[in-house]
Scaffold this active site. Structure first.
Site, mmCIF file in Angstrom:
data_model
loop_
_atom_site.group_PDB
_atom_site.id
_atom_site.type_symbol
_atom_site.label_atom_id
_atom_site.label_comp_id
_atom_site.label_asym_id
_atom_site.label_seq_id
_atom_site.Cartn_x
_atom_site.Cartn_y
_atom_site.Cartn_z
ATOM 1 N N ALA A 272 -16.128 -1.869 10.308
ATOM 2 C CA ALA A 272 -15.035 -1.796 9.341
ATOM 3 C C ALA A 272 -13.695 -2.053 10.010
ATOM 4 O O ALA A 272 -13.331 -1.358 10.966
ATOM 5 C CB ALA A 272 -15.015 -0.426 8.661
ATOM 6 N N GLU A 273 -12.990 -3.066 9.519
ATOM 7 C CA GLU A 273 -11.609 -3.332 9.975
ATOM 8 C C GLU A 273 -10.701 -3.112 8.781
ATOM 9 O O GLU A 273 -10.739 -3.858 7.810
ATOM 10 C CB GLU A 273 -11.511 -4.756 10.513
ATOM 11 C CG GLU A 273 -10.202 -5.031 11.238
ATOM 12 C CD GLU A 273 -9.110 -5.530 10.303
ATOM 13 O OE1 GLU A 273 -8.293 -4.688 9.858
ATOM 14 O OE2 GLU A 273 -9.078 -6.728 10.023
ATOM 15 N N LEU A 274 -9.857 -2.070 8.860
ATOM 16 C CA LEU A 274 -9.154 -1.572 7.678
ATOM 17 C C LEU A 274 -7.636 -1.698 7.768
ATOM 18 O O LEU A 274 -6.910 -0.979 7.077
ATOM 19 C CB LEU A 274 -9.533 -0.107 7.440
ATOM 20 C CG LEU A 274 -11.032 0.185 7.464
ATOM 21 C CD1 LEU A 274 -11.296 1.664 7.244
ATOM 22 C CD2 LEU A 274 -11.765 -0.647 6.431
#
EC number: 1.2.1.3
Length: 566
Positions: A272-274
């Site tokens: 996950a890159e948020l």
């Protein structure tokens, strides 16, 4: 010694996406249209209608995964050389057609051509080049050490394809965010299903054809790469699908909660890159001659793609000794920025965040921040239906203000002053938000605070005397805390798309009948265990033989327990 390959790229053609002949400007540009399930595609810089995209159903997602799986079973048998050949062809096509790729990306996302060259082409070329040159090193089998007790064993780690992986990507860089996961999936031997953003659905077909064209040019099945466009309520079918082995998600934190919960149903691992609230720290040790260069870097880092940049500079944190000079240099530059795709700062993807941005800025001003430029939405005289926000400079921002803690993802430059020049005070400001993606620090080469900041800043990446450089050399990309978990890019990104298989085998197994060594259960350890005490002393002797300190002591003591309790 590296083997030189003479696999020349194969040229191929991909038709450009069609734009309606009659340029229709939508009265109320939006992707949702009342009375229709279709995705309305339009140019955010002008409001021009581009067409409709039919969203994928659950059944369509099932078919896409099945087709990718069938193609992947054959693709998994290809050699690294064959995969490199496909990527070389893809790289050549990107280089030969970069202007058209940029034009399409700009039309669908609102960015300028310069922003597209940097954020769509340069980083894609680098990822392709890095994977071609270094990908095999990351994935080839590697030997691992053994120990005294297992000295007759040979240990190897293999990186095998997972099968079909998925990527849910954001709209800010429609070409690169799509093609990046595809490159990694292909080289690691996987098939891939990419769920593109509804905001940039129009360009996704063209970009998919580019990726598939490289496969076709080398005689491979293009069904290895699948693209789906769907509304959020259907996306969960993809993220919980048992046919998916891994998910890369690029997007917001609230959406990631839903993706992770959905993926957990099928125990699908997620990277996950948020996004983040990236800090760029400016130290007073920065040489005076270097300040103008840093100012240019701060402007590019803040306003690239209208600030819609995952690792864009969200906070400029300056120490007291350089703060005033920095503000005085930034103010006229920000005020001079021009809006428009043919100017300096392009459009935003939509106007949905404008009220939130104006509220954040107003709240900061009410608490003592100074608004030196911008701060509000903008009606472009030539494109009144476009989504523009004025380049903003907000200074004297403090930690208690919401804008210092929430991601803007917009052309908003905020400048903060540290309480002192002490490294503890600098880090207290930099590490305050619940984010930790990228960061940067600028200062004198010998400043002792820089190594401390590098070590203690809460971030997955940091560039020293530069901005965004970690991704430009394909280091692992990702963050900590509210910025997500896991990594893509680099060796870690490739390996993350693999089943890491550990293999332990006999060194001399083929010579077993001629005195070779294999593991045998000694009589004292065989069932039934007739004497627990003697067998326990025997086992203790094995442990001492293998791990007690001192070769002479452990040999004598261990052998004594072994021989005396056989």
């Amino acid at each position: 010694m590296a083997v030189r390959e003479n696999d020349k790229p194969i040229l191929y053609r991909v038709p450009s996406p069609k734009v309606p002949e009659n340029a229709e400007i939508l009265e109320e540009p939006a992707i949702k249209v009342s009375g229709s399930t279709a995705v309305q595609c339009y140019a955010p810089a002008t409001g021009q209608f581009l067409g409709f995209a039919n969203p994928s159903s659950s059944n369509a997602i099932d078919r896409a995964i099945e087709q990718a799986k069938a193609a992947q079973e054959q693709w998994a048998t290809t050699s690294f050389r064959e995969r490199r050949a496909v990527l070389r062809t893809l790289l050549q096509h990107v280089l030969d057609n970069q202007e058209e790729i940029c034009r399409v990306a700009c039309l669908d996302s609102g960015k300028s051509m310069v922003d597209a060259q940097l954020g769509e082409i340069l980083v894609t070329a680098e990822k392709l080049e890095w994977t071609i040159k270094h990908g095999e090193k990351a994935l080839r089998p590697s030997r691992r050490p053994t120990n005294l007790l297992m000295s007759y064993k040979r240990n190897t780690v293999y990186h095998e394809p997972l099968g079909v992986v998925a990527a849910l990507v954001s709209w800010n860089y429609p070409f690169h965010n799509f093609i990046g996961p595809v490159i990694s999936a292909l080289f690691s031997g996987n098939g891939i299903v990419v769920k593109v953003s509804e905001q940039t659905a129009w360009s996704s077909g063209y970009f998919t054809s580019i990726a598939r064209g490289a496969l076709v040019a080398h005689g491979h099945n293009p069904s290895l790469i699948q693209t789906v466009v769907c509304w959020p309520q259907t996306a969960s079918h993809l993220t919980s699908h048992p046919g998916i082995s891994h998910i890369t998600f690029i997007g917001s934190r609230p959406v990631c909660h839903k993706v992770a919960a959905s993926a957990a149903k099928a125990l699908i691992p997620v990277v996950a890159e948020l996004g983040g609230k990236d800090a760029s720290i400016i130290l007073d040790s920065l040489p005076g001659r270097d300040v103008p260069r840093v100012v240019e870097t701060l402007l590019r880092g803040s306003f690239q793609a209208a600030g819609q940049n995952c690792i864009g500079i969200e906070r400029i944190i300056a120490t007291p000794g350089i703060y005033d000079r920095l503000v005085s240099l930034l103010e006229p530059r920000v005020k001079s920025l021009r809006l428009g795709q043919d100017k300096d700062v392009g459009a935003m993807i939509s106007d949905s965040s404008f009220s939130r941005l104006e509220s954040l800025i107003s709240e900061a001003v009410s608490k003592g921040a100074r608004l030196l430029a911008g701060g509000r939405r903008y009606t472009h005289p030539d494109h009144p239906k476009g989504h523009y926000f004025t380049p903003t400079l907000l200074v004297d921002v403090t930690r208690d203000m919401a804008i210092a803690n929430e991601e803007c993802f917009a052309p908003v430059m905020t400048v903060m002053k540290t309480p002192s020049d002490r490294v503890e005070d600098i880090l207290s400001v930099a590490n305050a938000p619940d984010f930790g993606l990228g960061s940067s620090v600028f200062g004198g080469e010998t400043d002792p605070r820089i190594p401390v900041i590098v070590k203690k800043i809460k971030a997955g990446m940091i560039a020293v005397n530069d901005f965004g450089a970690t991704y430009a050399v394909q280091l692992p990309f990702g963050g900590v805390a509210g910025s997500g978990y896991g990594r893509f890019a680099g060796e870690e990104g490739l390996r993350g798309l693999c089943n890491v298989k550990s293999v332990c085998e006999d060194r001399f197994g083929a010579w077993w009948w001629f005195g070779g060594v294999r593991t045998s259960i000694p009589p004292a350890m065989r069932y039934p265990v007739n004497d627990q005490e003697r067998s326990s002393r025997f086992a203790r002797g094995v442990v001492e033989m293998g791990y007690a300190p001192g070769w002479g002591r452990k040999l004598a003591k261990g052998l004594g327990n072994i021989m005396g309790n056989m």
